[in-house]
Design a protein around this motif. Structure first.
Motif, short mmCIF file in Angstrom:
data_model
loop_
_atom_site.label_atom_id
_atom_site.label_comp_id
_atom_site.label_asym_id
_atom_site.label_seq_id
_atom_site.Cartn_x
_atom_site.Cartn_y
_atom_site.Cartn_z
N ILE A 113 0.87 -1.17 0.00
CA ILE A 113 0.00 0.00 0.00
C ILE A 113 0.91 1.23 0.00
CG2 ILE A 113 -0.23 0.10 2.53
CD1 ILE A 113 -3.18 0.88 2.08
N ASP A 114 0.64 2.17 -0.89
CA ASP A 114 1.46 3.37 -1.02
C ASP A 114 0.66 4.56 -0.53
OD1 ASP A 114 2.53 5.85 -2.35
OD2 ASP A 114 4.02 4.40 -3.04
N VAL A 115 1.22 5.27 0.45
CA VAL A 115 0.56 6.46 0.99
C VAL A 115 1.57 7.60 0.92
CG1 VAL A 115 -0.62 7.45 2.97
CG2 VAL A 115 -0.77 5.01 2.56
N GLY A 116 1.35 8.49 0.00
CA GLY A 116 2.23 9.65 -0.13
C GLY A 116 3.69 9.29 -0.32
N GLY A 117 3.94 8.24 -1.10
CA GLY A 117 5.32 7.81 -1.35
C GLY A 117 5.91 6.92 -0.28
N ASN A 118 5.16 6.66 0.79
CA ASN A 118 5.60 5.74 1.84
C ASN A 118 4.88 4.41 1.64
OD1 ASN A 118 7.22 7.49 3.80
ND2 ASN A 118 5.38 8.70 3.48
N ARG A 119 5.62 3.33 1.84
CA ARG A 119 5.07 2.01 1.58
C ARG A 119 4.76 1.25 2.85
NH1 ARG A 119 8.36 -1.00 -3.08
NH2 ARG A 119 8.40 -2.52 -1.41
N GLY A 120 3.57 0.65 2.86
CA GLY A 120 3.22 -0.33 3.87
C GLY A 120 3.29 -1.69 3.18
N GLU A 121 3.72 -2.71 3.91
CA GLU A 121 3.92 -4.01 3.28
C GLU A 121 3.38 -5.14 4.14
OE1 GLU A 121 8.16 -4.27 2.80
OE2 GLU A 121 8.23 -2.58 1.42
N LEU A 122 2.88 -6.18 3.46
CA LEU A 122 2.52 -7.45 4.08
C LEU A 122 3.24 -8.53 3.30
CD1 LEU A 122 0.80 -9.39 5.86
CD2 LEU A 122 -0.96 -9.25 4.08
N HIS A 123 4.10 -9.28 3.97
CA HIS A 123 4.87 -10.34 3.32
C HIS A 123 4.30 -11.70 3.67
CE1 HIS A 123 8.21 -7.72 2.02
NE2 HIS A 123 7.79 -7.00 3.05
N TYR A 124 4.43 -12.65 2.74
CA TYR A 124 3.94 -13.99 2.99
C TYR A 124 4.84 -15.03 2.32
CZ TYR A 124 1.92 -13.71 -1.74
OH TYR A 124 1.74 -13.55 -3.09
N ARG A 125 4.64 -16.27 2.74
CA ARG A 125 5.37 -17.41 2.18
C ARG A 125 4.35 -18.50 1.87
NH1 ARG A 125 8.71 -19.25 6.60
NH2 ARG A 125 9.04 -17.07 6.52
N LEU A 126 4.46 -19.10 0.70
CA LEU A 126 3.59 -20.22 0.32
C LEU A 126 4.35 -21.52 0.46
CD1 LEU A 126 2.01 -18.78 -2.96
CD2 LEU A 126 0.99 -18.86 -0.68
N SER A 127 3.65 -22.59 0.85
CA SER A 127 4.29 -23.90 0.90
C SER A 127 3.27 -24.98 0.62
CB SER A 127 4.98 -24.13 2.25
OG SER A 127 4.05 -24.02 3.30
N GLU A 128 3.75 -26.02 -0.06
CA GLU A 128 2.90 -27.18 -0.35
C GLU A 128 2.90 -28.10 0.85
OE1 GLU A 128 1.05 -27.73 -3.14
OE2 GLU A 128 1.67 -25.72 -3.76
N GLN A 129 1.73 -28.56 1.24
CA GLN A 129 1.60 -29.48 2.37
C GLN A 129 1.58 -30.92 1.86
OE1 GLN A 129 1.68 -28.15 5.55
NE2 GLN A 129 2.16 -26.40 4.25
N PRO A 130 1.96 -31.87 2.72
CA PRO A 130 1.93 -33.28 2.31
C PRO A 130 0.55 -33.73 1.81
CG PRO A 130 3.09 -33.03 4.39
CD PRO A 130 2.49 -31.70 4.06
N SER A 131 -0.49 -33.08 2.31
CA SER A 131 -1.86 -33.43 1.90
C SER A 131 -2.17 -32.95 0.48
CB SER A 131 -2.86 -32.80 2.87
OG SER A 131 -2.77 -31.38 2.81
N GLY A 132 -1.26 -32.15 -0.10
CA GLY A 132 -1.48 -31.63 -1.45
C GLY A 132 -2.06 -30.23 -1.45
#
Length: 85
Positions: free
Chosen positions: A15-34
């Protein structure tokens, strides 16, 4: 209203607010269940914009997208975890 961008190649919402950035980071992973799980790993909003609901908007956008994908939700980020419980 602030626009939230999803940058899947960088595993983040932005999200960009007046040239300042807010961020949400994530990681995806496959589970043994598929199934695929998503772990929201961190949120950041510049100090000047804290307390204005921007981090919440980021997290809600991330959760909405993850649910649309059918991902199993997890959060190692304490802030994002509040919205998953």
């Amino acid at each position: 209203m602030e626009k939230i961008d999803h940058l899947p190649e960088q595993n983040m919402f932005l999200i960009d607010v007046g040239g300042n950035r807010g961020e949400l980071h994530y990681r995806l992973s496959e589970q043994p269940s598929g199934t695929t799980s998503i772990d929201f790993t961190s949120t950041f909003v510049p100090p000047v914009f804290r307390g204005k609901g921007l981090a919440e908007k980021l997290v809600r956008a991330g959760i909405k997208w993850a649910k649309e994908q059918g991902y199993e939700l997890h959060a190692s980020c304490w802030y994002a975890a509040k919205f998953i419980r």
